[in-house]
Enzyme design. Sequence first.
Site, short mmCIF file in Angstrom:
data_model
loop_
_atom_site.label_atom_id
_atom_site.label_comp_id
_atom_site.label_asym_id
_atom_site.label_seq_id
_atom_site.Cartn_x
_atom_site.Cartn_y
_atom_site.Cartn_z
NE ARG A 91 -1.50 1.09 3.80
CZ ARG A 91 -0.90 2.21 4.18
NH1 ARG A 91 -1.23 3.33 3.63
NH2 ARG A 91 0.03 2.19 5.11
CB ALA A 121 -11.33 11.75 -7.64
CG ASP A 151 -17.40 6.23 1.00
OD1 ASP A 151 -16.76 5.18 1.01
OD2 ASP A 151 -16.96 7.29 0.50
CG HIS A 178 -12.84 7.05 0.04
ND1 HIS A 178 -14.11 6.56 -0.12
CD2 HIS A 178 -12.16 6.66 -1.06
CE1 HIS A 178 -14.19 5.91 -1.25
NE2 HIS A 178 -13.02 5.94 -1.85
#
Length: 319
Positions: A91, A121, A151, A178
């Site tokens: 990640r 975004a 969401d 998010h």
Amino acid sequence: MIRDNRKVVLVGTGMVGMSYAYALLNQSLCDELVLIDIDRRRAEGEAMDLNHGLAFAASTMKIYAGDYTDCENADIVVICAGVAQQPNESRLDLLKRNAAVFESIIAPITRSGFNGIFLVATNPVDILARLTCSLSGFNPRRVIGSGTVLDTARLRYLLGELLEVDPRNVHAYVIGEHGDSEFVPWSRATIATRPLTDICAEPPRGYCTWDSLRALETEVRDAAQVIIRAKRATYYGIGMSLARITKAILGDENSVLTVSAKLFSEYGEHDVFVGVPCVIGRNGVGRIHELDLSEEEFRSFHASCETLRTSYNELRGRA
Ligand code: NAD
């Protein structure tokens, strides 16, 4: 008649970027749309394709592939550019590569003299919104991440289905990162001003129980993965969400949306961009009305902020 030219520059003409562009065109949300991508041919092809739909659009729009100098007089620069995760890539490594993409994008945008609003975004959106703010030196009120707007839209849709009520009459939010640590502050959820906690407590209780609400919260959190497994990427929902934020900015609506914004001691938090209900208008993020969270919700929120701070510090080598 003198009309302000509403100009949007979109950086990253992949699936998310073009879903957003298509929503802009269908809703006639701006007058000029510039498409930029590292793959210039792709941006040119997308501009041609959109232009061919103009004959059927509600109003005209100038759409073309451009470069970063076009940002100078833009109202909003929307960033959907990013690189995809490689097999076995961590990640943090993906985050570092996307941070490098942002370094290559933000510098020429600020050099152009751009003085509008950044809307980000690309994931992880809260971290990259904060990075955009740091790299650009912009007032944090003019840097917005899409946060938990999508969401929240998913939650309102699912709650609307469960309770058989129009999602527009569902006032409930997803807040926080998010991502995995996002959550729903159920104590603040209302349907037509009635607290959801009251609705769930009254008979017949079969359809609205805490179990069903928890299951729904999990469904919202896992929605992206389910869609990615089915069709490799998610793009229409986020495209519509970005269009909604754009409409609030260009229309100076002062609409409340759960964007990712920098906190200045709201909820006792700072040094973090995170999804919370914010008033969005022409100048970006206006007032942040704090939700009256329960103790447990406060703990979840602080944990989510801490996750984001840790990731950002890892990225910036401050771990
Ligand atoms: P995609 O691969 O289809 O598009 C990415 C685009 O970025 C490509 O066109 C690529 O050429 C371009 N690009 C890459 N490096 C660039 C650079 N240095 N300069 C300019 N352009 C560059 O990906 P996608 O499906 O459109 O997703 C884009 C991003 O949106 C991803 O990070 C994804 O995780 C994120 N996303 C966010 C949400 C949200 O709720 N915030 C939802 C869905 C997807």
